[in-house]
Write an enzyme that holds these catalytic residues in place. Structure first.
Site, PDB file in Angstrom:
ATOM      1  N   LYS A   5      50.907  48.804  46.224  1.00 20.53           N
ATOM      2  CA  LYS A   5      49.918  49.855  45.908  1.00 20.53           C
ATOM      3  C   LYS A   5      48.872  49.970  47.034  1.00 20.53           C
ATOM      4  O   LYS A   5      48.607  49.069  47.568  1.00 20.53           O
ATOM      5  CB  LYS A   5      49.764  49.726  44.476  1.00 20.53           C
ATOM      6  CG  LYS A   5      48.959  48.479  44.163  1.00 20.53           C
ATOM      7  CD  LYS A   5      48.612  47.947  42.912  1.00 20.53           C
ATOM      8  CE  LYS A   5      47.725  46.690  42.824  1.00 20.53           C
ATOM      9  NZ  LYS A   5      48.068  46.155  41.381  1.00 20.53           N
ATOM     10  N   ARG A  33      43.333  47.193  28.876  1.00 20.41           N
ATOM     11  CA  ARG A  33      43.344  48.442  29.938  1.00 20.41           C
ATOM     12  C   ARG A  33      44.678  49.168  29.603  1.00 20.41           C
ATOM     13  O   ARG A  33      44.276  50.438  29.237  1.00 20.41           O
ATOM     14  CB  ARG A  33      43.649  47.869  31.249  1.00 20.41           C
ATOM     15  CG  ARG A  33      43.555  48.822  32.337  1.00 20.41           C
ATOM     16  CD  ARG A  33      43.630  47.848  33.580  1.00 20.41           C
ATOM     17  NE  ARG A  33      44.973  47.361  34.073  1.00 20.41           N
ATOM     18  CZ  ARG A  33      45.158  46.571  35.239  1.00 20.41           C
ATOM     19  NH1 ARG A  33      44.185  46.592  36.420  1.00 20.41           N
ATOM     20  NH2 ARG A  33      46.286  46.225  35.465  1.00 20.41           N
ATOM     21  N   HIS A  82      50.075  42.243  31.533  1.00 20.74           N
ATOM     22  CA  HIS A  82      49.236  41.687  32.857  1.00 20.74           C
ATOM     23  C   HIS A  82      48.273  40.664  32.422  1.00 20.74           C
ATOM     24  O   HIS A  82      47.636  40.943  31.399  1.00 20.74           O
ATOM     25  CB  HIS A  82      48.645  42.932  33.233  1.00 20.74           C
ATOM     26  CG  HIS A  82      47.989  42.846  34.808  1.00 20.74           C
ATOM     27  ND1 HIS A  82      48.840  42.119  35.828  1.00 20.74           N
ATOM     28  CD2 HIS A  82      46.949  43.403  35.221  1.00 20.74           C
ATOM     29  CE1 HIS A  82      47.893  42.161  36.684  1.00 20.74           C
ATOM     30  NE2 HIS A  82      46.592  43.053  36.452  1.00 20.74           N
ATOM     31  N   ARG A 129      55.233  39.739  39.873  1.00 18.29           N
ATOM     32  CA  ARG A 129      54.596  40.946  40.353  1.00 18.29           C
ATOM     33  C   ARG A 129      53.567  40.207  41.426  1.00 18.29           C
ATOM     34  O   ARG A 129      52.541  40.223  40.964  1.00 18.29           O
ATOM     35  CB  ARG A 129      54.178  41.899  39.636  1.00 18.29           C
ATOM     36  CG  ARG A 129      54.930  42.537  38.421  1.00 18.29           C
ATOM     37  CD  ARG A 129      54.378  43.411  37.654  1.00 18.29           C
ATOM     38  NE  ARG A 129      53.235  42.959  37.410  1.00 18.29           N
ATOM     39  CZ  ARG A 129      53.032  42.369  35.877  1.00 18.29           C
ATOM     40  NH1 ARG A 129      54.071  42.239  35.096  1.00 18.29           N
ATOM     41  NH2 ARG A 129      51.794  42.190  35.395  1.00 18.29           N
ATOM     42  N   TYR A 177      18.866  53.127  60.660  1.00 20.27           N
ATOM     43  CA  TYR A 177      18.282  54.189  59.326  1.00 20.27           C
ATOM     44  C   TYR A 177      17.343  53.376  58.603  1.00 20.27           C
ATOM     45  O   TYR A 177      17.592  52.434  58.229  1.00 20.27           O
ATOM     46  CB  TYR A 177      19.507  54.625  58.407  1.00 20.27           C
ATOM     47  CG  TYR A 177      20.405  55.869  59.207  1.00 20.27           C
ATOM     48  CD1 TYR A 177      19.743  56.885  59.588  1.00 20.27           C
ATOM     49  CD2 TYR A 177      21.683  55.771  59.583  1.00 20.27           C
ATOM     50  CE1 TYR A 177      20.447  58.002  60.364  1.00 20.27           C
ATOM     51  CE2 TYR A 177      22.506  56.537  60.032  1.00 20.27           C
ATOM     52  CZ  TYR A 177      21.942  57.849  60.692  1.00 20.27           C
ATOM     53  OH  TYR A 177      22.595  58.505  61.186  1.00 20.27           O
ATOM     54  N   CYS A 194      25.734  52.220  59.474  1.00 22.84           N
ATOM     55  CA  CYS A 194      25.907  53.635  59.648  1.00 22.84           C
ATOM     56  C   CYS A 194      27.341  54.063  59.033  1.00 22.84           C
ATOM     57  O   CYS A 194      28.117  53.157  58.797  1.00 22.84           O
ATOM     58  CB  CYS A 194      25.470  54.097  60.821  1.00 22.84           C
ATOM     59  SG  CYS A 194      24.222  53.492  61.649  1.00 22.84           S
ATOM     60  N   MET A 195      27.620  55.361  59.238  1.00 17.66           N
ATOM     61  CA  MET A 195      28.912  55.956  58.949  1.00 17.66           C
ATOM     62  C   MET A 195      29.928  55.265  60.067  1.00 17.66           C
ATOM     63  O   MET A 195      31.091  55.170  59.464  1.00 17.66           O
ATOM     64  CB  MET A 195      28.715  57.508  58.668  1.00 17.66           C
ATOM     65  CG  MET A 195      30.108  57.815  58.512  1.00 17.66           C
ATOM     66  SD  MET A 195      29.981  59.849  58.212  1.00 17.66           S
ATOM     67  CE  MET A 195      29.041  60.312  56.937  1.00 17.66           C
ATOM     68  N   ASP A 196      29.420  55.451  61.079  1.00 17.01           N
ATOM     69  CA  ASP A 196      30.538  55.079  62.208  1.00 17.01           C
ATOM     70  C   ASP A 196      29.917  54.050  63.096  1.00 17.01           C
ATOM     71  O   ASP A 196      30.685  53.654  63.876  1.00 17.01           O
ATOM     72  CB  ASP A 196      30.655  56.350  62.989  1.00 17.01           C
ATOM     73  CG  ASP A 196      30.767  57.638  62.265  1.00 17.01           C
ATOM     74  OD1 ASP A 196      31.526  57.569  61.434  1.00 17.01           O
ATOM     75  OD2 ASP A 196      29.983  58.522  62.270  1.00 17.01           O
TER      76      ASP A 196
HETATM   77  C1  PLP Z   1      48.118  44.949  41.203  1.00 17.67           C
HETATM   78  C2  PLP Z   1      48.890  44.254  40.268  1.00 17.67           C
HETATM   79  C3  PLP Z   1      49.465  43.244  40.441  1.00 17.67           C
HETATM   80  C4  PLP Z   1      49.197  42.151  41.673  1.00 17.67           C
HETATM   81  O1  PLP Z   1      48.454  41.483  41.487  1.00 17.67           O
HETATM   82  P1  PLP Z   1      47.925  40.195  42.551  1.00 17.67           P
HETATM   83  O2  PLP Z   1      46.865  39.730  41.948  1.00 17.67           O
HETATM   84  O3  PLP Z   1      47.506  41.199  43.786  1.00 17.67           O
HETATM   85  O4  PLP Z   1      48.997  39.362  42.924  1.00 17.67           O
HETATM   86  C5  PLP Z   1      50.379  42.774  39.338  1.00 17.67           C
HETATM   87  N1  PLP Z   1      50.716  43.293  38.291  1.00 17.67           N
HETATM   88  C6  PLP Z   1      50.113  44.433  38.069  1.00 17.67           C
HETATM   89  C7  PLP Z   1      50.017  45.209  36.992  1.00 17.67           C
HETATM   90  C8  PLP Z   1      49.013  44.730  38.946  1.00 17.67           C
HETATM   91  O5  PLP Z   1      48.328  46.162  38.707  1.00 17.67           O
END
Ligand code: PLP
Length: 397
Positions: free
Chosen positions: A36, A131, A161, A215, A259, A306-308
């Site tokens: 992601k 969540r 999660h 995951r 700045y 700064c920005m850049d």
């Molecule tokens: C992003 C995410 C992960 C991966 O998490 P890490 O800490 O980067 O290994 C796993 N499960 C869900 C639901 C996530 O949103």
């Protein structure tokens, strides 16, 4: 490349990390890699391809659009959308063969218009993250039955999660696992065939909460979910950020820098300008706090980001010249990466120089890890990775 700033992404490191994690898992555990947020800023497609080399069998994204990007690039492995999906988005997910997570906004599942292609649905259980997901066994059963009722939906996964998986032996994790197992038992008692069960992110996977799939995100990119813990796993950071000094100038004592004039020279200084700013994703909170590495030494940031661009104090680093390379984080840059060397080369030849001289495997003694920079910025490595904006060229090795 017409700017003096670039990120190096070591695809071999990603393949290595994924392979190292895969070797820790039971042979039957599926390894899903989270790509992601553009592969945590590394580039989702390149990460996915490298992860496949390391043994990844599936990918996780946050939104449908991220899954569509992977499909367009020819990634054919299973992809799960972890985040909320709109009801009209289901048709796109079905067409693109993206598995989705059941989302509360869909309303009554029976009323969703019939889909042209079947879609795989994972149901998320909220075991203590508070969540997303369903909080009770009854709620899960109701949704699962509604999914099973539809010929165009397939009940493909049940997951949760973990909120504290990066802490060893966390009582909160144990409570979450207990609640998840109770929901699994409720499904079994109701005679429902169990789908793929998965709970673990990197921290969970390294603590062996495997179920049928894990995951993994951050560890695939080379970072421990908790750098204070030794998970006995050698990971190589994949992302390195470099820039070249665009000016070195004397700043007399009493002058102010940047700045808001937040830094005042209390002695005559030599100040180098780095062409990176918060628009590149380099956090402004590092103003007067962060460092870069030049000639193997730390040059403190002076004045505001700064920005850049931003400025660093090189008074105590002898001989610093404009055009020389600065390491913002990651493995130390070789001294021959200079503006002059880059200016006289074509793009292909610049990349060749980088790939031939990049210092692989391990951070030099005097350099800066992304983890340390993140700490200075009061955040975590994840946020700084994702923040690198699209105008920073990524060089893939
Ligand atoms: C992003 C995410 C992960 C991966 O998490 P890490 O800490 O980067 O290994 C796993 N499960 C869900 C639901 C996530 O949103």
């Amino acid at each position: 490349m017409f700017r003096y700033t670039f990120a190096v992404i070591d695809k071999g490191a990603i393949a290595h990390n994924v392979d190292a994690i895969r070797r820790r898992l039971a042979p039957t555990t599926k390894l899903m890699i989270a790509v992601k947020a553009n592969g945590y800023g590394h580039g989702a497609v390149e990460v996915a391809k490298s992860a496949i080399r390391g043994g990844a069998v599936a990918f996780a994204v946050a939104i449908i659009e991220e899954g569509v990007e992977l499909r367009a690039a020819g990634i054919e492995r299973p992809i799960l959308v972890l985040g909320a999906v709109t009801a009209p988005g289901l048709a796109v997910a079905a067409r693109e063969k993206l598995a989705v997570t059941y989302t509360d906004t869909w309303g009554d599942i029976a009323n969703i218009p019939v889909l042209q292609n079947p879609v795989q649905v994972h149901v998320k259980v909220d075991t203590g993250m508070n969540r997303l997901g369903l909080r009770t066994g009854e709620a899960v059963l109701r949704v699962v039955r509604a999914i099973l009722h539809r010929p165009d939906m397939h009940f493909a996964g049940l997951y949760t999660h973990l909120a504290c998986a990066d802490e060893p032996n966390s009582p909160h994790t144990q409570r979450q696992i207990k609640r998840f197992d109770a929901v699994v038992r409720a499904l079994v008692q109701a005679g429902i065939e169990l789908p793929c069960l998965h709970v673990a992110n990197s921290g969970g996977a390294l603590q062996d909460y495997q179920y049928q799939m894990v995951r993994v995100g951050i560890s695939a990119y080379g970072y421990s979910p908790n750098p204070e813990i030794d998970f006995a796993l050698v990971l190589y950071p994949a992302l390195h950020l470099y820039s070249m000094i665009t000016r070195v100038a004397a700043v007399p004592a009493g002058e102010v820098i940047g700045y808001g004039a937040t830094y005042k020279a209390d002695r005559p200084l030599r100040v180098a300008t780095i062409p990176v700013g918060y628009a590149d994703g380099y956090p402004r909170v590092l103003s007067n706090r962060g460092y870069v590495i030049i000639h193997g030494q730390r040059a403190p940031i002076v004045g505001r980001i700064c920005m850049d661009q931003f400025m660093v104090d090189v008074t105590d680093i002898p001989g610093v010249q404009s055009g020389e390379v600065a390491t913002l984080y990651g493995n130390e840059a070789p001294a021959d990466w200079t503006a002059a060397a880059f200016d006289e080369r074509s793009h292909t030849s610049q990349i060749q120089l980088i790939s031939e001289t990049f210092i692989r495997h391990g951070i030099g003694v005097n350099t800066l890890s992304l983890h340390e920079v993140a700490k200075l910025a009061n955040t975590i490595s994840y946020e700084l990775m994702c923040a690198i904006s699209s105008r920073v060229p990524r060089i893939y090795l």
